[in-house]
Design a protein around this motif. Structure first.
Motif, PDB file in Angstrom:
ATOM      1  N   PHE A  48      14.596  -7.766 -12.522  1.00 25.03           N
ATOM      2  CA  PHE A  48      15.059  -8.340 -11.255  1.00 25.03           C
ATOM      3  C   PHE A  48      14.551  -9.769 -11.113  1.00 25.03           C
ATOM      4  O   PHE A  48      15.317 -10.671 -10.756  1.00 25.03           O
ATOM      5  N   ASP A  49      13.270  -9.984 -11.414  1.00 22.20           N
ATOM      6  CA  ASP A  49      12.706 -11.338 -11.322  1.00 22.20           C
ATOM      7  C   ASP A  49      13.409 -12.297 -12.288  1.00 22.20           C
ATOM      8  O   ASP A  49      13.687 -13.452 -11.934  1.00 22.20           O
ATOM      9  N   ASP A  50      13.711 -11.825 -13.498  1.00 23.22           N
ATOM     10  CA  ASP A  50      14.441 -12.659 -14.457  1.00 23.22           C
ATOM     11  C   ASP A  50      15.836 -12.996 -13.930  1.00 23.22           C
ATOM     12  O   ASP A  50      16.300 -14.125 -14.058  1.00 23.22           O
ATOM     13  N   PHE A  51      16.489 -12.000 -13.348  1.00 26.93           N
ATOM     14  CA  PHE A  51      17.824 -12.225 -12.786  1.00 26.93           C
ATOM     15  C   PHE A  51      17.778 -13.291 -11.694  1.00 26.93           C
ATOM     16  O   PHE A  51      18.584 -14.215 -11.681  1.00 26.93           O
ATOM     17  N   VAL A  52      16.822 -13.161 -10.785  1.00 27.91           N
ATOM     18  CA  VAL A  52      16.697 -14.119  -9.686  1.00 27.91           C
ATOM     19  C   VAL A  52      16.414 -15.518 -10.227  1.00 27.91           C
ATOM     20  O   VAL A  52      17.019 -16.498  -9.781  1.00 27.91           O
ATOM     21  N   ALA A  53      15.536 -15.613 -11.218  1.00 28.98           N
ATOM     22  CA  ALA A  53      15.190 -16.923 -11.777  1.00 28.98           C
ATOM     23  C   ALA A  53      16.376 -17.585 -12.471  1.00 28.98           C
ATOM     24  O   ALA A  53      16.570 -18.798 -12.355  1.00 28.98           O
ATOM     25  N   ARG A 112      27.001  -5.424 -15.112  1.00 28.82           N
ATOM     26  CA  ARG A 112      26.995  -6.822 -14.679  1.00 28.82           C
ATOM     27  C   ARG A 112      26.338  -6.958 -13.307  1.00 28.82           C
ATOM     28  O   ARG A 112      26.996  -6.854 -12.287  1.00 28.82           O
ATOM     29  N   PRO A 113      25.055  -7.229 -13.262  1.00 26.31           N
ATOM     30  CA  PRO A 113      24.390  -7.326 -11.959  1.00 26.31           C
ATOM     31  C   PRO A 113      24.852  -8.516 -11.127  1.00 26.31           C
ATOM     32  O   PRO A 113      24.856  -8.456  -9.907  1.00 26.31           O
ATOM     33  N   GLU A 114      25.287  -9.609 -11.786  1.00 26.78           N
ATOM     34  CA  GLU A 114      25.724 -10.779 -11.018  1.00 26.78           C
ATOM     35  C   GLU A 114      26.968 -10.457 -10.201  1.00 26.78           C
ATOM     36  O   GLU A 114      27.083 -10.860  -9.044  1.00 26.78           O
ATOM     37  N   ALA A 115      27.891  -9.720 -10.773  1.00 30.68           N
ATOM     38  CA  ALA A 115      29.097  -9.329 -10.037  1.00 30.68           C
ATOM     39  C   ALA A 115      28.725  -8.435  -8.862  1.00 30.68           C
ATOM     40  O   ALA A 115      29.300  -8.559  -7.775  1.00 30.68           O
ATOM     41  N   TYR A 116      27.768  -7.557  -9.059  1.00 30.08           N
ATOM     42  CA  TYR A 116      27.318  -6.667  -7.989  1.00 30.08           C
ATOM     43  C   TYR A 116      26.709  -7.479  -6.840  1.00 30.08           C
ATOM     44  O   TYR A 116      27.017  -7.244  -5.672  1.00 30.08           O
ATOM     45  N   VAL A 117      25.865  -8.446  -7.184  1.00 28.17           N
ATOM     46  CA  VAL A 117      25.217  -9.272  -6.150  1.00 28.17           C
ATOM     47  C   VAL A 117      26.253 -10.150  -5.458  1.00 28.17           C
ATOM     48  O   VAL A 117      26.201 -10.351  -4.244  1.00 28.17           O
ATOM     49  N   ARG A 118      27.228 -10.661  -6.202  1.00 28.99           N
ATOM     50  CA  ARG A 118      28.298 -11.455  -5.573  1.00 28.99           C
ATOM     51  C   ARG A 118      29.088 -10.597  -4.588  1.00 28.99           C
ATOM     52  O   ARG A 118      29.483 -11.068  -3.528  1.00 28.99           O
ATOM     53  N   ARG A 119      29.339  -9.348  -4.948  1.00 33.33           N
ATOM     54  CA  ARG A 119      30.040  -8.447  -4.027  1.00 33.33           C
ATOM     55  C   ARG A 119      29.223  -8.275  -2.748  1.00 33.33           C
ATOM     56  O   ARG A 119      29.761  -8.328  -1.646  1.00 33.33           O
ATOM     57  N   ALA A 154      17.872  -9.244  -1.360  1.00 34.26           N
ATOM     58  CA  ALA A 154      17.069  -8.168  -0.780  1.00 34.26           C
ATOM     59  C   ALA A 154      17.838  -6.849  -0.801  1.00 34.26           C
ATOM     60  O   ALA A 154      17.278  -5.790  -1.118  1.00 34.26           O
ATOM     61  N   LYS A 155      19.126  -6.898  -0.487  1.00 34.65           N
ATOM     62  CA  LYS A 155      19.945  -5.693  -0.550  1.00 34.65           C
ATOM     63  C   LYS A 155      20.076  -5.198  -1.988  1.00 34.65           C
ATOM     64  O   LYS A 155      20.064  -3.994  -2.247  1.00 34.65           O
ATOM     65  N   ALA A 156      20.207  -6.128  -2.930  1.00 34.34           N
ATOM     66  CA  ALA A 156      20.343  -5.752  -4.342  1.00 34.34           C
ATOM     67  C   ALA A 156      19.060  -5.114  -4.873  1.00 34.34           C
ATOM     68  O   ALA A 156      19.114  -4.215  -5.710  1.00 34.34           O
ATOM     69  N   TRP A 157      17.918  -5.564  -4.377  1.00 35.88           N
ATOM     70  CA  TRP A 157      16.643  -5.021  -4.836  1.00 35.88           C
ATOM     71  C   TRP A 157      16.580  -3.509  -4.625  1.00 35.88           C
ATOM     72  O   TRP A 157      16.122  -2.765  -5.493  1.00 35.88           O
ATOM     73  N   PHE A 158      17.062  -3.057  -3.491  1.00 38.04           N
ATOM     74  CA  PHE A 158      16.973  -1.639  -3.175  1.00 38.04           C
ATOM     75  C   PHE A 158      17.898  -0.786  -4.037  1.00 38.04           C
ATOM     76  O   PHE A 158      17.691   0.411  -4.172  1.00 38.04           O
TER      77      PHE A 158
END
Length: 194
Positions: free
Chosen positions: A30-35, A76-83, A64-68
């Protein structure tokens, strides 16, 4: 949410690792994704909100919502966070005042950067496009931002917006039609010839 306890390698205190759905959250990923992705996410959020502070809030809320749900995200976590970002942005619109005030008289337009006395006042084309984009309905603006600014495919945009590819196509078509007739983007025949 439950926690799995262990011991920190350098200390004897327990280390709490949040879990979701029985799976431990990988904090390092998660930290790598955020960075690596937060700059792109902030750009998308800024294009959606047209306000830097709101864009930062939108990214932070979305992360914060994605963290949970990070332990459940596969692929593809980026697509999930964009959603999450697009959905949060849409729900903010329903709850918050949009900041516009109706007035009887239109304000005077200021001189653009390239203003010279005796010439017509012309605001930078990017500013005109920015304002025209802000006048689009939120769903159409989201499609334009994802499709043309973020260069996502129709299928990726549909996945993020949780709609069909046909809806993305129709929203993009309507948005482009509105932009074509927007008075601030109209050019005279003389300007087209130059």
């Amino acid at each position: 949410m439950t926690t799995v306890t262990g011991t920190d390698a350098g200390a004897s205190r327990p280390l709490a690792v949040p879990t979701t759905g029985g799976r431990a959250v990988d904090r390092e990923s998660f930290d790598d994704f955020v960075a690596t992705r937060s700059t792109r996410l902030l750009r998308t959020a800024y294009l959606l909100t047209h306000d830097r502070a709101l864009a930062e809030d939108l990214v932070q809320t979305s992360l914060a919502k994605a963290w949970f749900s990070w332990g459940r995200i596969e692929g593809r976590p980026e697509a999930y966070v964009r959603r999450i970002m697009v959905n949060t942005y849409s729900s903010w619109w329903r709850r918050r005042w949009n900041g516009e005030e109706a007035t009887a008289d239109l304000p005077e337009r200021g001189a653009g950067q390239g203003f010279r006395p005796g010439e017509d006042v012309r605001v930078d084309d990017r500013t005109d496009l920015w304002r025209a984009l802000a006048r689009l309905p939120r769903r159409q603006r989201a499609v334009v931002v994802l499709r043309f600014y973020e260069d996502l495919s129709e299928a990726e945009t549909a996945d993020i917006m949780q709609c069909s590819v046909g809806t993305v196509k129709s929203q993009a078509s309507r948005a482009l039609a509105k932009l074509r007739v927007d008075p601030s983007l109209q050019t005279s025949d003389e300007e087209r010839v130059r």
